[in-house]
Design a protein around this motif. Structure first.
Motif, PDB file in Angstrom:
ATOM      1  N   ASN A   1      35.189  75.377  21.948  1.00 49.36           N
ATOM      2  CA  ASN A   1      34.723  75.248  23.859  1.00 49.36           C
ATOM      3  C   ASN A   1      36.051  74.000  24.474  1.00 49.36           C
ATOM      4  OD1 ASN A   1      35.601  76.329  26.671  1.00 49.36           O
ATOM      5  ND2 ASN A   1      33.331  75.715  27.135  1.00 49.36           N
ATOM      6  N   PRO A   2      37.383  74.616  24.609  1.00 49.66           N
ATOM      7  CA  PRO A   2      38.344  73.558  25.115  1.00 49.66           C
ATOM      8  C   PRO A   2      38.383  73.473  26.124  1.00 49.66           C
ATOM      9  CG  PRO A   2      39.538  75.256  23.469  1.00 49.66           C
ATOM     10  CD  PRO A   2      37.929  76.116  24.003  1.00 49.66           C
ATOM     11  N   GLN A   3      37.439  74.175  26.667  1.00 50.82           N
ATOM     12  CA  GLN A   3      37.016  73.421  28.170  1.00 50.82           C
ATOM     13  C   GLN A   3      35.816  72.176  28.612  1.00 50.82           C
ATOM     14  OE1 GLN A   3      35.727  76.829  30.904  1.00 50.82           O
ATOM     15  NE2 GLN A   3      37.661  78.222  30.005  1.00 50.82           N
TER      16      GLN A   3
ATOM     17  N   LEU B   1      32.916  72.154  28.295  1.00 52.06           N
ATOM     18  CA  LEU B   1      31.744  72.088  29.592  1.00 52.06           C
ATOM     19  C   LEU B   1      30.281  73.320  28.910  1.00 52.06           C
ATOM     20  CD1 LEU B   1      33.850  73.149  32.892  1.00 52.06           C
ATOM     21  CD2 LEU B   1      32.771  71.021  32.195  1.00 52.06           C
TER      22      LEU B   1
ATOM     23  N   THR C   1      31.461  87.318  19.687  1.00 50.88           N
ATOM     24  CA  THR C   1      32.340  86.827  21.181  1.00 50.88           C
ATOM     25  C   THR C   1      31.889  85.169  21.825  1.00 50.88           C
ATOM     26  OG1 THR C   1      32.517  89.305  21.574  1.00 50.88           O
ATOM     27  CG2 THR C   1      32.276  87.877  23.488  1.00 50.88           C
ATOM     28  N   ARG C   2      32.524  85.182  21.881  1.00 50.43           N
ATOM     29  CA  ARG C   2      32.335  83.230  22.465  1.00 50.43           C
ATOM     30  C   ARG C   2      33.253  83.177  24.062  1.00 50.43           C
ATOM     31  NH1 ARG C   2      34.732  80.245  18.639  1.00 50.43           N
ATOM     32  NH2 ARG C   2      32.707  80.137  17.129  1.00 50.43           N
ATOM     33  N   ILE C   3      32.507  82.694  24.585  1.00 52.51           N
ATOM     34  CA  ILE C   3      31.968  82.986  26.433  1.00 52.51           C
ATOM     35  C   ILE C   3      32.151  81.891  27.078  1.00 52.51           C
ATOM     36  CG2 ILE C   3      32.406  83.889  28.249  1.00 52.51           C
ATOM     37  CD1 ILE C   3      31.173  86.506  26.587  1.00 52.51           C
ATOM     38  N   ALA C   4      33.614  80.876  27.503  1.00 52.92           N
ATOM     39  CA  ALA C   4      32.987  80.024  28.607  1.00 52.92           C
ATOM     40  C   ALA C   4      33.233  80.191  30.171  1.00 52.92           C
ATOM     41  CB  ALA C   4      34.245  79.103  28.025  1.00 52.92           C
ATOM     42  N   GLN C   5      31.705  79.605  30.727  1.00 55.25           N
ATOM     43  CA  GLN C   5      32.050  80.115  32.676  1.00 55.25           C
ATOM     44  C   GLN C   5      31.146  80.939  32.941  1.00 55.25           C
ATOM     45  OE1 GLN C   5      34.084  78.022  35.195  1.00 55.25           O
ATOM     46  NE2 GLN C   5      35.158  76.989  34.094  1.00 55.25           N
TER      47      GLN C   5
ATOM     48  N   LEU D   1      29.759  82.721  34.781  1.00 59.23           N
ATOM     49  CA  LEU D   1      30.303  83.880  36.067  1.00 59.23           C
ATOM     50  C   LEU D   1      30.598  84.883  35.328  1.00 59.23           C
ATOM     51  CD1 LEU D   1      30.716  83.101  39.525  1.00 59.23           C
ATOM     52  CD2 LEU D   1      28.873  83.618  38.739  1.00 59.23           C
ATOM     53  N   ALA D   2      31.488  84.272  34.020  1.00 58.17           N
ATOM     54  CA  ALA D   2      31.805  84.772  33.160  1.00 58.17           C
ATOM     55  C   ALA D   2      31.217  85.971  31.707  1.00 58.17           C
ATOM     56  CB  ALA D   2      33.158  84.832  32.426  1.00 58.17           C
TER      57      ALA D   2
ATOM     58  N   GLU E   1      29.267  88.632  34.028  1.00 58.43           N
ATOM     59  CA  GLU E   1      29.209  89.612  34.312  1.00 58.43           C
ATOM     60  C   GLU E   1      29.956  90.457  33.037  1.00 58.43           C
ATOM     61  OE1 GLU E   1      31.051  90.973  37.448  1.00 58.43           O
ATOM     62  OE2 GLU E   1      31.474  89.408  38.508  1.00 58.43           O
ATOM     63  N   TYR E   2      30.279  89.764  31.800  1.00 60.78           N
ATOM     64  CA  TYR E   2      29.860  90.135  30.550  1.00 60.78           C
ATOM     65  C   TYR E   2      28.671  90.564  30.047  1.00 60.78           C
ATOM     66  CZ  TYR E   2      29.096  90.050  25.546  1.00 60.78           C
ATOM     67  OH  TYR E   2      29.101  90.869  23.785  1.00 60.78           O
TER      68      TYR E   2
ATOM     69  N   GLU F   1      27.954  94.340  31.884  1.00 60.56           N
ATOM     70  CA  GLU F   1      28.480  95.034  31.490  1.00 60.56           C
ATOM     71  C   GLU F   1      28.028  95.403  30.533  1.00 60.56           C
ATOM     72  OE1 GLU F   1      32.666  93.763  33.278  1.00 60.56           O
ATOM     73  OE2 GLU F   1      32.833  93.408  31.586  1.00 60.56           O
TER      74      GLU F   1
ATOM     75  N   ALA G   1      29.927  78.649  42.911  1.00 64.84           N
ATOM     76  CA  ALA G   1      30.167  78.302  42.064  1.00 64.84           C
ATOM     77  C   ALA G   1      31.837  77.612  41.978  1.00 64.84           C
ATOM     78  CB  ALA G   1      30.590  79.617  40.743  1.00 64.84           C
TER      79      ALA G   1
ATOM     80  N   GLN H   1      36.874  87.606  28.381  1.00 61.84           N
ATOM     81  CA  GLN H   1      37.686  85.987  27.991  1.00 61.84           C
ATOM     82  C   GLN H   1      39.333  85.974  29.214  1.00 61.84           C
ATOM     83  OE1 GLN H   1      38.258  84.943  24.704  1.00 61.84           O
ATOM     84  NE2 GLN H   1      35.719  86.014  24.963  1.00 61.84           N
TER      85      GLN H   1
ATOM     86  N   ARG I   1      38.233  86.421  32.160  1.00 59.06           N
ATOM     87  CA  ARG I   1      37.595  85.859  33.043  1.00 59.06           C
ATOM     88  C   ARG I   1      37.273  84.216  33.188  1.00 59.06           C
ATOM     89  NH1 ARG I   1      34.277  90.661  33.722  1.00 59.06           N
ATOM     90  NH2 ARG I   1      34.556  92.036  35.789  1.00 59.06           N
ATOM     91  N   GLN I   2      36.846  84.227  31.562  1.00 60.73           N
ATOM     92  CA  GLN I   2      36.745  82.876  32.072  1.00 60.73           C
ATOM     93  C   GLN I   2      37.336  81.348  32.651  1.00 60.73           C
ATOM     94  OE1 GLN I   2      35.748  81.964  27.449  1.00 60.73           O
ATOM     95  NE2 GLN I   2      37.898  82.091  26.737  1.00 60.73           N
TER      96      GLN I   2
ATOM     97  N   LEU J   1      38.506  81.666  35.844  1.00 58.68           N
ATOM     98  CA  LEU J   1      37.445  80.913  36.211  1.00 58.68           C
ATOM     99  C   LEU J   1      37.293  79.950  36.056  1.00 58.68           C
ATOM    100  CD1 LEU J   1      34.516  83.461  35.548  1.00 58.68           C
ATOM    101  CD2 LEU J   1      35.007  82.782  38.015  1.00 58.68           C
ATOM    102  N   TYR J   2      38.775  79.289  34.952  1.00 55.49           N
ATOM    103  CA  TYR J   2      37.875  77.929  35.021  1.00 55.49           C
ATOM    104  C   TYR J   2      39.057  77.195  35.972  1.00 55.49           C
ATOM    105  CZ  TYR J   2      39.253  73.569  32.321  1.00 55.49           C
ATOM    106  OH  TYR J   2      39.700  72.285  32.406  1.00 55.49           O
TER     107      TYR J   2
ATOM    108  N   CYS K   1      37.500  77.451  39.196  1.00 53.68           N
ATOM    109  CA  CYS K   1      35.806  76.536  39.628  1.00 53.68           C
ATOM    110  C   CYS K   1      36.103  74.945  39.348  1.00 53.68           C
ATOM    111  CB  CYS K   1      35.199  77.169  38.767  1.00 53.68           C
ATOM    112  SG  CYS K   1      34.313  79.056  39.340  1.00 53.68           S
TER     113      CYS K   1
ATOM    114  N   ALA L   1      43.133  71.882  29.340  1.00 53.40           N
ATOM    115  CA  ALA L   1      41.861  72.433  28.167  1.00 53.40           C
ATOM    116  C   ALA L   1      42.462  74.480  27.984  1.00 53.40           C
ATOM    117  CB  ALA L   1      40.733  72.865  29.228  1.00 53.40           C
TER     118      ALA L   1
END
Lengths: 214, 214
Positions: free
Chosen positions: A49-51, A53, A62-66, A68-69, A72-73, A76, A102, B93, B95-96, B99-100, B103, B142
């Protein structure tokens, strides 16, 4: 599912609540934000995660940062126990509340921000506390006013089942208490918090119940 | 549709882009963030939006705060010209990234935050500039890393049509330039920005083209 996590991170806490509400099991992978100069800055985590965080969610490939993302994922991909209503206008009301927390509250009192204020900019501890409390009080006042008058109110922020808004509100109130803010001064928010506290999915997500709790 | 708006607000700019992309007309209602002590704090606007922030969108009886809640609403309510892909993992993807920006970057350099730092906390202009540039550079680094390696990349952040990510990225880069950051140092972001710049919907949403531009 694997959740890179820190017990006290309120964005991690949001995702734990959502997984619990949906009955989704996940592997808990602790990332210590204060140890070794912050494990989120290490090469291994930065590649994922380059973010830099937490939280970070992996579901198969599937890899998800954030957070709220992620919420939502999850809603869904695993629509049982929905965390959003169906009508677009009602969904927007839930999201405007979750996003206010957020975007306008949590990021300002984030660990990395507080460290920059006292480290690089040399603020005193008293100034830091003033900053923290200012944004908490501003935010909680706005939220309490907006929710009090919201047409869709029920036992939870919106209606009679938990939504994304509750997943964000409960961790934000935990955070406010940690910094000495009297949450009972915000009666609408406080009432929702007390309802959520009765629910196992919220209780099990609490920072004190996590494997890396200190 | 009515959009309470401020020409330079990058969250307002996001919604203008989305409306233009979808071909939705709106009435532009300026809210001056610096005049009369900030028109967003006035009684009239606070009644409409207790969050005291622009933008605010009205669509018939539906009133929505928070720009990302508006973008999601517009995409659900007016699905022609979609701003999100269909697959849940691909949506995550997009949304992340959005949102980055929403947020972790934009709130830290928001007008109300900068005013608190220099006013209440007494930071100098040099310290304020250091704070601004630190979060911009951290964030752009990032984002550029994450987007460079993203599987779904195309001419835009994700694929060959604009998404929520582009609606957030272009205003954030406008903001970075305003504070003296050299955006061309982030080649992936810069390339996307140049593609967006060719598109009428993005160009018409630019702060300099708004009725309240100074």
């Amino acid at each position: 599912m694997r959740l890179f996590n820190y017990f006290r991170s309120s964005s991690s806490y949001r995702v734990r609540i959502a997984c619990n509400l949906k009955g989704l099991a996940y592997e808990y992978l602790p990332v210590h934000l204060n140890r070794n100069g912050g494990e989120q800055f290490g090469d291994r985590f930065t590649t994922l995660n380059p973010q830099q965080l937490v939280p970070l969610l992996e579901d198969g490939d599937t890899r998800i940062a954030q957070s709220l993302a992620m919420l939502e994922y999850l809603d869904e991909r695993y629509p049982d126990v929905p965390l959003l209503p169906r009508d677009p206008a009602a969904r927007a009301q839930v999201r405007q509340t979750a996003l206010y927390i957020a975007c306008e509250m949590h990021p300002l009192n984030n660990l990395r921000v507080l460290k920059f204020l006292t480290g690089e900019l040399g603020l005193s501890d008293a100034q830091k506390q003033r900053w923290i409390v200012h944004w908490l009080e501003t935010g909680l006042t706005a939220l309490d006013t907006q929710l009090r008058d919201a047409p869709g109110r029920g036992a939870f922020c919106f209606g009679d089942t938990p939504t994304l808004a509750d997943c964000c509100l409960v961790p934000q109130l935990f955070n406010a208490r940690r910094f000495g803010v009297d949450v009972s001064a915000y009666p609408t928010l406080h009432a929702v918090d007390q309802v959520c506290e009765q629910i196992e999915a919220f209780r099990r997500a609490h920072p004190s119940c996590q494997p890396d709790a200190e």
